[in-house]
Design an enzyme around this catalytic site. Structure first.
Site, PDB file in Angstrom:
ATOM      1  N   ASP A  33      28.006  34.781   7.291  1.00 37.36           N
ATOM      2  CA  ASP A  33      28.825  33.637   7.661  1.00 37.36           C
ATOM      3  C   ASP A  33      30.259  33.850   7.180  1.00 37.36           C
ATOM      4  O   ASP A  33      30.493  34.216   6.025  1.00 37.36           O
ATOM      5  CB  ASP A  33      28.258  32.355   7.038  1.00 37.36           C
ATOM      6  CG  ASP A  33      29.045  31.134   7.439  1.00 37.36           C
ATOM      7  OD1 ASP A  33      28.874  30.673   8.573  1.00 37.36           O
ATOM      8  OD2 ASP A  33      29.847  30.654   6.613  1.00 37.36           O
ATOM      9  N   GLU A  93      28.702  36.964  11.893  1.00 36.08           N
ATOM     10  CA  GLU A  93      29.032  35.750  12.644  1.00 36.08           C
ATOM     11  C   GLU A  93      30.531  35.745  12.891  1.00 36.08           C
ATOM     12  O   GLU A  93      31.327  35.765  11.952  1.00 36.08           O
ATOM     13  CB  GLU A  93      28.633  34.509  11.846  1.00 36.08           C
ATOM     14  CG  GLU A  93      28.897  33.202  12.567  1.00 36.08           C
ATOM     15  CD  GLU A  93      30.087  32.427  12.012  1.00 36.08           C
ATOM     16  OE1 GLU A  93      30.407  31.370  12.573  1.00 36.08           O
ATOM     17  OE2 GLU A  93      30.710  32.886  11.038  1.00 36.08           O
TER      18      GLU A  93
END
Length: 578
Positions: free
Chosen positions: A275, A316
Site C-alpha cells: 500500500d 498498489e
C-alpha cells in the site's frame, strides 16, 4: 504447474474487513463454512483492521500484531482448514502517530533512537526554501510545484517535542486533530486576565472549535495580546492522529519491514499488497510519487524480503493509463492491480459497447500481465486511472476519452456517488481521483447489470477480487458517509452486514447466481489456460477459456444484459443461462 501457482492463477478472492460481516472475523468464517460458499473462494484479502490501527479504517497502522478485538489465532487456523490463503497489506509509506516508534520520538525527541525513522519536514527541506511565520519551511516554487499531493495544503502534521517546540513531520495522507473546548479555569495562569475577559476568550475560541476554523486565524480583538498564551493552552488540550511518513533512508525502517514480512508469513499471508509504496521514496526536486530510479530500488529490496518469506508482491499504484506506469511495473515481473476494469465495466454496460473493454482485454493477453482485478473495493471507483497523459511532449491516449470518463462520473454521481479529488500544495483542486459508491448503486441498482458485470469480471484475465458488499448487492450508505464527516466519502461503500442479513441475502437470486459463476471460476481448470475473443457485434461479448479438454465460454448481450455460460465438467457439457 505446481499447486500454489495453480491456485494463484485460478482462485477467486474475497475482500472484506475483519468485521464487515457480523462483529468479528469468526463471523465471516461462519459465512464461509456455509454450504452455499463451498469452493467459492481460494483467497481472502483481509483489510488492515486485522492489525492494531487507529485511522483511515486500518491504514494507519500502530503495529502489525493481531487486533485481538476482531481476530484470533483460531480464526487463522479455521481459514487454513478451509484452504483459503490470505492477502494482507503492508503500508510501506507510513505508520500511526500511536506506533511505538513515533511515541518514542514524541517522548524523547532528539534523544530517541527513532529520530531518523520518520521525516522531519524542516530537516528534509533545509536549504531548499524559506521559513514562514509558523516556523515551517516553504520549499522554493521550483520544488513545491512538482509535489504530488493527496490532500490540500502542505503534507505535514506539527507535533510537540519534549523541549516545548512543535516539529513538522511529513504526513502525506490522513490526519485528524481534535481540540477540546476550554473553560475559564484553563485560563487561570494567564496573568492580567479578568473573569469577564476569560469568558469572552472562551466564547471566541470555543466557537472557532465548533466551526472547525483554523485557530491561528482567530481574532481576539482587544484581547489580542493574550492570543499566543491562550493558543498554547488550547494546544495542550488537543489530541491528534496521523499517518506519519517513514524515512526509507533509515536502516531501521528496513529492519522493521523484514520483521513485519516474517510476521505476516506466520499469519498465513501468501499475497502481500504494497500500500502507498509509490510515495515511499522522497527526493528534493522530484514529485515524490514514484520517483525514479529510487522507487524501483526500494521495490526490489521489498521483493527480495518477500521472496525470502515466500510471499507474492502486489504493488498498489494509481496513475493515469497514459503514463504507462502499469507497463513498467508489469515489465519488471510484478503482479499489478487492474484499477482500469471498474470504470471500463460501467462504460461498457452504460453504452452497450465492447470496444474499450476488449482493447484492454487484448492488452492483458498480448502483454501477459499478471493482475488482480475488481469491481468494487474498500476504496472508490477509479476514474483518474483511465485518462491519457502527456509524456515528454507526446500525448498517450487513455483507455477512455475525457468525454467518456466524464460520462462515467456523471452517471455515478447522478446515482448518489461522492467524489475524491487531488490538490496542489496551495489547496487548489487539480483533478478528480475516484468516485465513491457501491458498484451496485453505480449500476443503477440493476440486478441484471450487476450479474453480467460479475460474469465479465470472472472471465477477464487476473485474480478476481470480490468486495463482500457487491456480492450482496449493497446500496450506497449515505447515512454512514454523512456521519463520517468531510473525509467520510468512503464509508458509503463499507456497510457492515449481520449474519442474519447474510442468511437472508443468500436466498436472493442475485447472490445465488453470483456464487454459481464464482464457483465455476474458482474450480474450473479452463481458467488455468488461455482466453480467446470471439468476433461479435459491438453490443455483444464472446470470451472463451480453454485448458486441455476443459473450456468455459461467456456469451453476452450488452443491450439487455442477458448471457449464457457454456462449460464442461467431468466430461459433461453444461450451460448456465441468465
Amino acid at each position: 504447474m505446481d499447486q500454489v501457482t495453480s491456485r494463484i492463477s485460478n482462485g477467486v478472492m474475497l475482500n472484506a474487513y475483519p468485521d464487515s460481516i457480523g462483529e468479528k472475523l469468526e463471523d465471516t468464517i461462519t459465512m464461509l463454512e456455509m454450504a452455499e460458499f463451498k469452493d467459492v473462494f481460494s483467497f481472502f484479502y483481509i483489510l488492515p483492521t486485522f492489525f492494531n490501527s487507529d485511522l483511515d479504517r486500518g491504514f494507519s497502522i500502530i503495529d502489525y500484531n493481531i487486533n485481538e478485538d476482531l481476530v484470533s489465532i483460531e480464526n487463522l487456523e479455521a481459514l487454513n482448514a478451509l484452504d483459503i490463503k490470505l492477502k494482507f497489506d503492508i503500508v510501506l509509506n507510513h505508520l500511526s502517530v500511536a506506533s511505538p516508534q513515533f511515541q518514542d520520538l514524541l517522548k524523547l525527541g532528539e534523544q530517541s533512537k527513532y529520530k531518523h525513522f520518520f521525516i522531519n519536514w524542516n530537516t528534509f527541506w533545509e536549504g531548499y526554501g524559506e521559513y514562514d511565520e509558523n516556523g515551517i519551511i516553504i520549499p522554493k516554487a521550483e520544488y513545491l510545484n512538482k509535489l504530488f499531493m493527496r490532500k490540500s495544503g502542505l503534507p505535514i502534521l506539527k507535533v510537540p517535542f519534549p523541549d516545548g517546540t512543535e516539529q513538522p513531520y511529513w504526513n502525506t495522507f490522513y490526519q485528524e486533530i481534535k481540540y477540546q473546548k476550554i473553560t475559564i479555569n484553563d485560563l487561570d495562569k494567564v496573568e492580567g486576565l479578568t473573569l469577564d475577559k476569560a469568558e469572552l476568550i472562551c466564547d471566541i475560541i470555543n466557537s472557532a472549535i465548533d466551526s472547525g476554523r483554523d485557530l491561528n486565524s482567530v481574532q481576539l480583538n482587544d484581547l489580542e495580546s493574550y492570543k499566543n498564551e491562550v493558543l498554547s493552552i488550547v494546544h495542550e488540550h488537543r489530541s491528534y492522529l496521523g499517518q506519519m511518513d517513514v524515512n526509507a533512508k533509515s536502516p531501521m525502517v528496513w529492519e522493521f519491514y523484514e520483521e513485519t514480512l516474517a510476521k505476516l508469513k506466520g499469519f498465513g499471508c501468501k499475497i502481500l499488497r504494497l500500500d502507498a509504496f509509490a510515495y515511499l521514496h522522497k527526493e528534493i526536486g522530484q514529485s515524490n510519487f514514484f520517483n525514479k530510479p529510487g522507487t524501483w530500488e526500494y521495490l526490489e529490496r521489498i521483493r527480495k524480503i518477500a521472496h525470502d518469506n515466500d510471499l507474492i508482491v502486489l504493488p498498489e499504484i494509481h496513475a493515469e493509463y497514459g503514463l504507462h506506469l502499469h507497463d513498467e511495473v508489469a515489465d519488471k515481473g510484478y503482479r499489478i492491480y487492474d484499477f482500469f476494469l471498474p470504470g471500463l465495466m460501467i462504460h461498457t454496460l452504460e453504452t452497450a459497447s465492447n470496444k474499450s473493454l476488449l482493447n484492454w482485454v487484448k492488452e492483458l493477453v498480448n502483454k501477459a500481465y499478471k493482475t488482480v482485478n475488481m469491481l468494487g473495493c474498500h476504496d472508490g471507483i477509479p476514474v483518474l486511472d483511465l485518462k491519457g497523459k502527456e509524456v515528454n511532449g507526446h500525448y498517450n491516449k487513455g483507455l477512455l476519452s475525457e468525454e467518456e470518463i466524464e460520462h462515467v462520473m456523471k452517471v455515478i454521481l447522478e446515482r448518489g456517488g461522492r467524489v475524491k479529488n487531488l490538490y496542489s500544495a496551495s489547496g487548489k483542486k487539480l483533478s478528480y481521483y475516484q468516485v465513491n459508491a457501491t458498484f451496485f448503486s453505480a449500476l443503477g441498482e440493476d440486478d441484471k447489470k450487476l450479474l453480467l458485470a460479475r460474469a465479465i469480471q470472472l472471465f477477464i484475465p487476473g485474480i478476481p477480487q470480490i468486495w463482500y458488499l457487491d456480492l450482496f448487492a449493497g446500496k450506497n450508505d449515505y447515512e454512514a458517509a454523512d456521519k463520517a464527516g468531510s473525509g467520510g466519502h468512503k464509508e458509503i461503500n463499507r456497510s457492515n452486514l449481520t449474519l442474519d442479513e447474510i442468511k437472508q441475502g443468500i436466498k436472493n437470486d442475485i447472490v445465488q447466481n453470483q456464487l454459481k459463476i464464482m464457483r465455476l471460476r474458482n474450480t474450473s481448470k479452463a481458467f488455468n489456460g488461455s482466453i480467446s475473443i470471439g468476433h461479435t457485434p459491438e453490443d455483444e461479448l464472446d470470451l472463451t477459456w480453454t485448458f486441455n479438454e476443459e473450456f468455459a465460454q461467456l456469451k453476452a448481450n450488452l443491450n439487455n444484459f442477458s448471457f449464457t455460460i457454456n462449460y464442461n465438467e467431468s466430461g459433461l457439457m453444461k450451460t448456465m443461462s441468465f
